[in-house]
Scaffold this motif. Structure first.
Motif, short mmCIF file in Angstrom:
data_model
loop_
_atom_site.label_atom_id
_atom_site.label_comp_id
_atom_site.label_asym_id
_atom_site.label_seq_id
_atom_site.Cartn_x
_atom_site.Cartn_y
_atom_site.Cartn_z
N UNK A 241 35.60 43.97 45.07
CA UNK A 241 35.64 45.00 44.04
C UNK A 241 36.54 46.15 44.50
N UNK A 242 37.41 46.59 43.60
CA UNK A 242 38.27 47.72 43.90
C UNK A 242 37.53 49.03 43.68
N UNK A 243 37.98 50.08 44.36
CA UNK A 243 37.35 51.39 44.25
C UNK A 243 38.43 52.41 43.94
N UNK A 244 39.06 52.24 42.78
CA UNK A 244 40.12 53.13 42.34
C UNK A 244 39.63 54.01 41.22
N UNK A 245 40.24 55.20 41.12
CA UNK A 245 39.90 56.08 40.01
C UNK A 245 40.45 55.54 38.71
N UNK A 246 41.63 54.95 38.76
CA UNK A 246 42.22 54.28 37.60
C UNK A 246 42.55 52.85 37.98
N UNK A 247 42.69 52.02 36.97
CA UNK A 247 43.00 50.60 37.15
C UNK A 247 41.82 49.88 37.83
N UNK A 248 41.95 48.60 37.96
CA UNK A 248 40.86 47.80 38.52
C UNK A 248 41.41 46.45 38.95
N UNK A 249 40.89 45.94 40.06
CA UNK A 249 41.25 44.62 40.56
C UNK A 249 40.04 44.03 41.25
N UNK A 250 39.50 42.95 40.68
CA UNK A 250 38.30 42.30 41.20
C UNK A 250 38.57 40.82 41.43
N UNK A 251 37.73 40.24 42.26
CA UNK A 251 37.83 38.80 42.55
C UNK A 251 36.44 38.25 42.79
N UNK A 252 36.18 37.09 42.21
CA UNK A 252 34.94 36.34 42.42
C UNK A 252 35.33 34.94 42.88
N UNK A 253 35.08 34.67 44.15
CA UNK A 253 35.45 33.39 44.75
C UNK A 253 34.17 32.67 45.15
N UNK A 254 33.88 31.56 44.49
CA UNK A 254 32.65 30.80 44.76
C UNK A 254 32.97 29.32 44.86
N UNK A 255 32.22 28.66 45.71
CA UNK A 255 32.37 27.21 45.87
C UNK A 255 31.09 26.59 46.38
N UNK A 256 30.91 25.31 46.14
CA UNK A 256 29.74 24.58 46.63
C UNK A 256 30.16 23.17 47.04
N UNK A 257 29.39 22.62 47.92
CA UNK A 257 29.55 21.21 48.26
C UNK A 257 28.14 20.65 48.50
N UNK A 258 27.85 19.55 47.81
CA UNK A 258 26.52 18.94 47.87
C UNK A 258 26.62 17.55 48.46
N UNK A 259 25.84 17.33 49.52
CA UNK A 259 25.75 16.01 50.14
C UNK A 259 24.42 15.37 49.74
#
Length: 585
Positions: A241-259
């Protein structure tokens, strides 16, 4: 006039008069000083011999006490200087503007303030008694009679001083000793005291986490009659999560592996033939859902939005798309992007966006070691949408949205001889909600149409339900409503696609701040367009989250799934129980 040749050294007439007055004044003053000095030297009366010095009926001191000094007697005060200074005692001190003299004078016991007297416990020390008197006394009582206090600085703690800010006035307005009173503002109660603190990296906050769960599934293949299997799942994630007064840039990176501990090789019948089922021999499944989105604020009424995404998955177990005789599930990778622009006109808001997605399939690996191409399932999708919303009141913004897209496959004709290129359009009406942070989210109803290039395929249309609402029932209970609609591709001969609608309700309740219980129920419908097949799905689960600290939490879940279809031998049910641990930062 002076005689000729004699220099005129006389003073002008006005100056001569002034000099005469000064000279006569000096002579008179010298005479008075000499007379007073001789009188003082001639007599030195003792205390009490002079009637003027003896205490009388109207004397400012009680009978028998020491009389007041000469400077406090009536008529003996020195004239006040012209510069505004006052004289107390024998010296001159500057009286502060706005200050008042004390009402109690001299050494008498008379107090004209009519203030309520108070008594102090005798057990207090002298210093404690003095401090208590100063604390309870009014401003006039703090001043010492006959004196003016010097300017006293107020003690200002360092935490109240702001770097680069204006200086704080540290002087008392009344020129009296002052103690700075600090009003403590307690911070708002933390929503989740066990939330991860994250890792600060410049203007970004990183929240990494990983979950490890293990358990047992009675029907992992979603085909009735096959044995169950143990399972182990590893799920890493990274939230930025970005912490800017203006603008924004976020990322959600998720993964799974099931054996899964169980394998499902082809079954050999008594006659020696091999019977293959629509399930791979190895059912291990990887998934990934990674999204990066941002906002660029042009001004307070307009902004750009963008998103880049990458999704990796497989066909769902039990789906008609799963081929027979597979060694493992082939991977499906979807990469795409969305770019939009929003412009507000007072309460009216208009949003336009464009989308681009590319879906590619991995070649299928069969149990006999051969491969099969899935290139005919690959396609590109291009689309766009326009939304117009109007803010009726704060927290309620109804909107109307419409859009269209087209899908173009890598191969014009698939393995069964169908041209699956199509064009779709939709329209929906809904609203966004934000009522005092109690109800937050968006919900809409609409209609979807999809037209196929091949006349042998049936066009798709139907009602769409899309919702993502969160309602805070109380400080400890949160209710979520989620609804989704999808128009998915299919490779089965004679079928155009799968029109799926899902809706679920989830309730999270905090028995304690560190003990969270969750109940989830939902249902879904899969309509296989082009055939009579209609599947109804149901699911319910209960789970518990035990937070040991901000970094460690324990999880457990019990889930039950059912599928009821209108065709034979398609029904199934499955029970899954899992326990695990979540590590987060």
């Amino acid at each position: 006039m002076p005689p000729a040749g004699v220099e005129d050294v006389s003073v002008p007439r006005p100056c001569s008069r002034l000099a005469a007055w000064l000279g006569s004044g000096a002579i008179v003053g010298a005479g008075l000083i000499a007379a007073s000095t001789s009188a003082a030297l001639a007599q030195t009366p003792e205390l009490g011999t002079d009637p003027a010095t003896e205490p009388g009926l109207f004397a400012p001191a009680p009978a028998g006490s020491r009389p007041l000094p000469q400077r406090f007697r009536p008529g003996s005060a020195t004239a006040a200087p012209a510069d505004g200074r006052t004289v107390f005692g024998g010296g001159e001190e500057t009286a502060p503007s706005g200050s008042r003299l004390p009402t109690s004078t001299g050494t008498t016991s008379f107090d004209s303030r009519n203030a309520r007297r108070f008594r102090l416990p005798q057990s207090l020390t002298q210093r404690q008694q003095e401090a208590a008197r100063l604390k309870r006394a009014p401003v006039s009582a703090v001043l010492v009679p006959g004196t003016n206090q010097a300017v006293t600085s107020v003690v200002v703690p360092g935490r109240l001083r702001r770097r680069g800010g204006p200086d704080i006035d540290t002087t008392s307005r009344l020129n009296i000793p002052t103690t700075a009173t600090i009003l403590r503002r307690f911070p708002n109660a933390e929503v989740d005291p066990f939330a991860p603190t994250g890792i600060r990296a410049g203007a970004f906050l990183l929240r990494p986490a990983i979950e490890i769960t293990t358990g047992f599934d009675t029907n992992p293949t979603r085909i009735q009659g096959l044995p169950g299997s143990s399972l182990t799942t590893v799920s890493p994630e990274l939230i930025i999560r970005s912490d800017w007064q203006r603008h924004q840039l976020n990322a959600d990176l998720r993964g799974t592996y099931t054996w899964y501990g169980q394998t499902y090789p082809p079954v050999t019948e008594n006659a020696g033939t091999v019977a293959s089922t629509a399930t791979p021999e190895i059912i291990d499944r990887p998934t990934m859902d990674s999204r990066v989105n941002g906002r660029f604020d042009v001004d307070k009424l307009s902004h750009f939005d963008g998103e880049a995404r990458a999704v990796v998955s497989t066909d769902n177990p039990g789906s008609p798309n799963v081929q027979t005789g597979l060694k493992r599930f082939p991977l499906v990778t979807t990469v795409g992007a969305t770019f939009g622009y929003t412009q507000a006109f007072n309460r009216l808001e208009v949003t336009t966006k464009g989308t681009l997605d590319h879906q590619v399939y991995q070649d299928s690996l069969l149990a006999d070691g051969t491969t099969y191409s899935n290139a005919d399932r690959e396609y590109n999708q291009y689309g766009g949408a326009v939304r117009v919303g109007y803010e009726l009141k704060p927290g309620l913004r109804p909107f109307v949205e419409t859009g269209a897209d087209t899908r173009i496959h890598a191969q014009k004709v698939d393995r069964n001889g169908y041209d699956r290129d199509s064009t779709g359009t939709f329209v929906k009406v809904g609203s966004t909600f934000e009522f005092s942070r109690k109800l937050v989210g968006e919900a809409s109803l609409g209609w979807l149409w999809r037209f196929y290039e091949d006349d042998a395929l049936t066009n798709m249309s139907g009602l769409t339900i899309d919702a993502a609402l969160a309602y805070t029932l109380s400080d400890l209970t949160l209710v979520k409503l989620v609804g989704t609609t999808r128009a998915a591709e299919i490779i089965v001969p004679g079928m155009s696609g799968v029109f799926s609608r899902d809706i679920s309700v989830q309730v999270d309740h905090a028995f304690r701040r560190w003990l969270i219980g969750t109940a989830l129920v939902g249902t879904g419908i899969d309509d296989y367009v082009g055939s009579d097949r209609l599947d109804h799905r149901y699911f319910a689960s209960v789970s518990m989250l035990y937070k040991l600290s901000r970094e460690v939490a324990l999880k457990s879940e019990l889930r039950q799934d059912w599928l009821r279809s209108n065709i034979q031998n398609a029904d199934w049910s499955a029970t899954r129980i899992t326990v695990g641990v979540r590590l987060q930062r």
